[in-house]
Design a protein around this motif. Structure first.
Motif, PDB file in Angstrom:
ATOM      1  N   GLY A 146       0.811  -1.206   0.000  1.00 50.24           N
ATOM      2  CA  GLY A 146       0.000   0.000   0.000  1.00 50.24           C
ATOM      3  C   GLY A 146       0.849   1.263   0.000  1.00 50.24           C
ATOM      4  N   ASN A 147       0.246   2.384   0.391  1.00 56.84           N
ATOM      5  CA  ASN A 147       0.938   3.672   0.410  1.00 56.84           C
ATOM      6  C   ASN A 147       1.211   4.104   1.851  1.00 56.84           C
ATOM      7  OD1 ASN A 147       0.947   4.060  -2.439  1.00 56.84           O
ATOM      8  ND2 ASN A 147      -1.189   4.733  -2.351  1.00 56.84           N
ATOM      9  N   ALA A 148       2.111   3.400   2.490  1.00 55.64           N
ATOM     10  CA  ALA A 148       2.449   3.704   3.877  1.00 55.64           C
ATOM     11  C   ALA A 148       3.847   3.176   4.171  1.00 55.64           C
ATOM     12  CB  ALA A 148       1.437   3.076   4.835  1.00 55.64           C
ATOM     13  N   VAL A 149       4.479   3.769   5.182  1.00 52.66           N
ATOM     14  CA  VAL A 149       5.787   3.300   5.649  1.00 52.66           C
ATOM     15  C   VAL A 149       5.531   2.318   6.792  1.00 52.66           C
ATOM     16  CG1 VAL A 149       7.985   3.937   6.685  1.00 52.66           C
ATOM     17  CG2 VAL A 149       6.917   5.449   5.003  1.00 52.66           C
ATOM     18  N   PRO A 150       5.870   1.042   6.617  1.00 53.12           N
ATOM     19  CA  PRO A 150       5.583   0.053   7.667  1.00 53.12           C
ATOM     20  C   PRO A 150       6.537   0.187   8.847  1.00 53.12           C
ATOM     21  CG  PRO A 150       6.848  -0.963   5.919  1.00 53.12           C
ATOM     22  CD  PRO A 150       6.580   0.449   5.467  1.00 53.12           C
ATOM     23  N   GLU A 151       6.066  -0.233  10.012  1.00 54.12           N
ATOM     24  CA  GLU A 151       6.930  -0.209  11.195  1.00 54.12           C
ATOM     25  C   GLU A 151       8.032  -1.254  11.064  1.00 54.12           C
ATOM     26  OE1 GLU A 151       4.708  -0.614  14.755  1.00 54.12           O
ATOM     27  OE2 GLU A 151       3.462   1.160  14.402  1.00 54.12           O
ATOM     28  N   THR A 152       7.693  -2.414  10.539  1.00 45.10           N
ATOM     29  CA  THR A 152       8.678  -3.474  10.290  1.00 45.10           C
ATOM     30  C   THR A 152       8.405  -4.082   8.926  1.00 45.10           C
ATOM     31  OG1 THR A 152       7.291  -5.144  11.359  1.00 45.10           O
ATOM     32  CG2 THR A 152       8.942  -4.026  12.735  1.00 45.10           C
ATOM     33  N   LEU A 153       9.454  -4.585   8.302  1.00 44.85           N
ATOM     34  CA  LEU A 153       9.308  -5.209   6.996  1.00 44.85           C
ATOM     35  C   LEU A 153       9.154  -6.723   7.136  1.00 44.85           C
ATOM     36  CD1 LEU A 153      11.917  -3.465   4.657  1.00 44.85           C
ATOM     37  CD2 LEU A 153       9.433  -3.443   4.418  1.00 44.85           C
ATOM     38  N   PRO A 154       8.264  -7.321   6.358  1.00 44.84           N
ATOM     39  CA  PRO A 154       8.190  -8.784   6.341  1.00 44.84           C
ATOM     40  C   PRO A 154       9.394  -9.336   5.583  1.00 44.84           C
ATOM     41  CG  PRO A 154       6.736  -7.871   4.682  1.00 44.84           C
ATOM     42  CD  PRO A 154       7.286  -6.700   5.448  1.00 44.84           C
ATOM     43  N   ALA A 155       9.621 -10.627   5.678  1.00 46.60           N
ATOM     44  CA  ALA A 155      10.736 -11.249   4.957  1.00 46.60           C
ATOM     45  C   ALA A 155      10.509 -11.204   3.450  1.00 46.60           C
ATOM     46  CB  ALA A 155      10.930 -12.693   5.413  1.00 46.60           C
ATOM     47  N   TYR A 156       9.228 -11.281   3.046  1.00 43.43           N
ATOM     48  CA  TYR A 156       8.887 -11.263   1.622  1.00 43.43           C
ATOM     49  C   TYR A 156       7.785 -10.248   1.383  1.00 43.43           C
ATOM     50  CZ  TYR A 156      11.493 -15.626   1.541  1.00 43.43           C
ATOM     51  OH  TYR A 156      12.490 -16.558   1.665  1.00 43.43           O
ATOM     52  N   LEU A 157       7.808  -9.639   0.201  1.00 43.18           N
ATOM     53  CA  LEU A 157       6.784  -8.667  -0.141  1.00 43.18           C
ATOM     54  C   LEU A 157       5.460  -9.383  -0.383  1.00 43.18           C
ATOM     55  CD1 LEU A 157       8.830  -6.445  -2.601  1.00 43.18           C
ATOM     56  CD2 LEU A 157       8.159  -5.881  -0.262  1.00 43.18           C
ATOM     57  N   PRO A 158       4.360  -8.847   0.154  1.00 39.73           N
ATOM     58  CA  PRO A 158       3.061  -9.463  -0.145  1.00 39.73           C
ATOM     59  C   PRO A 158       2.814  -9.364  -1.639  1.00 39.73           C
ATOM     60  CG  PRO A 158       2.789  -7.292   0.849  1.00 39.73           C
ATOM     61  CD  PRO A 158       4.244  -7.621   0.957  1.00 39.73           C
ATOM     62  N   ASN A 159       2.187 -10.381  -2.200  1.00 40.09           N
ATOM     63  CA  ASN A 159       2.082 -10.435  -3.651  1.00 40.09           C
ATOM     64  C   ASN A 159       0.752 -11.017  -4.079  1.00 40.09           C
ATOM     65  OD1 ASN A 159       2.710 -12.301  -6.267  1.00 40.09           O
ATOM     66  ND2 ASN A 159       3.733 -10.331  -6.367  1.00 40.09           N
TER      67      ASN A 159
END
Length: 310
Positions: A236-249
């Motif tokens: 989406g259009n937001a800065v996440p607090e933490t990144l997942p290991a893989y991008l949602p797809n």
């Protein structure tokens, strides 16, 4: 027979399961080299922010390929000037609107064909040719490519202990190498078999083409990573607090967030960029364009087959 409309996203979703399976089997039969047998075919359900896509994976030449339906009139890229929502996001990323815009692809409306797409990418100097079963030593994949290297592969997977006690069996290493051969543990019972090559991008493209494969275009890549959604990131259009290991797809393909290599595309554009902790999150956008490409040998590639029906 299959109708081209059935291969487009909106129609594909409405088809009964048996019809989808029949179509997928036909695609794997007619759009790939007869040298590459389909060693497994499994139905897949991909859930993405409440949306569900029913599709299929096929094990072909040691790699899992996923069917991604096509779609017409897909809007890709980022408008100029930046939409208000993205202008505010630029500030959160520590960029001016112009700096952010300069690193993103231009807007376009494109037709995306149905594709068979490798679920994950491969190092640019490697060619995956199949899988070897650790119990039976049966190879599945491109047998013509495998035969010259069979003695090397079998020597690498010789029993690691003479004990009859399974508990005493040494664990299989994640990677085994000898000469040009690279074995990567694909499951508790299989190694993926790959060959190292000293080749150029042109040689890689030629080799892929001989089996019906190609590299994605930059626009293909935007579609496959972002799913055609006009948002800056896969989430989406937001800065996440933490990144997942893989991008949602949207299609369930594998795109790691921490990556040291870009993915190759057909042209000179770099549609994916290395991202390391501390880098600008903008590099994780489907629409990001690197100013300078990495050397070929440092990149990875994700092969695909475009389904074109006359």
């Amino acid at each position: 027979m299959m109708a081209s409309q059935d291969l487009l996203m909106d129609n594909w979703r409405l088809l009964p399961d048996d019809r989808r399976r029949f179509i997928f089997e036909q695609l794997t039969r007619y759009f790939l080299s007869p040298l590459l047998a389909v060693d497994a075919l499994v139905p897949v359900s991909v859930s993405y922010f409440g949306q569900v896509l029913q599709t299929f994976d096929a094990l072909i030449g040691g790699e899992w390929l996923r069917f991604v339906p096509g779609q017409r009139h897909v809007k890709l890229g980022i408008e100029t000037p930046l939409p208000t929502e993205l202008a505010g996001l630029a500030e959160s990323l520590g960029l001016s609107s112009q700096e952010m815009r300069d690193q993103l692809s231009a807007p376009a409306v494109v037709d995306l064909p149905p594709m068979l797409v490798a679920r994950s990418s491969v190092a640019s100097d490697e060619e995956v040719i199949g899988q070897i079963n650790l119990t039976t030593q049966v190879f599945r994949g491109n047998h013509f490519a495998y035969v010259p290297y069979k003695p090397t592969v079998l020597s690498l997977i010789e029993p690691r202990t003479t004990s009859l006690d399974p508990a005493a069996q040494e664990p299989w290493p994640a990677v085994l190498t000898a000469g040009q051969v690279v074995l990567r543990l694909a499951s508790s019972h299989h190694y993926q078999v790959a060959l190292k090559h000293r080749w150029t991008k042109a040689a890689l493209v030629k080799q892929l083409g001989g089996f019906g494969f190609a590299l994605p275009t930059a626009r293909d890549y935007e579609w496959l990573l972002g799913g055609g959604f006009l948002q800056l990131f896969a989430w989406g259009n937001a800065v996440p607090e933490t990144l997942p290991a893989y991008l949602p797809n949207r299609f369930g393909l594998t795109f790691p967030t921490q990556r040291s290599s870009a993915e190759l595309t057909q042209g000179d554009e770099v549609a994916a960029a290395p991202y390391q902790k501390g880098d600008s999150l903008l590099k994780l956008s489907p629409f990001y364009r690197a100013a300078v490409a990495q050397p070929f040998e440092q990149q990875r590639y994700r092969k695909l087959v475009r389904i074109e029906l006359n």
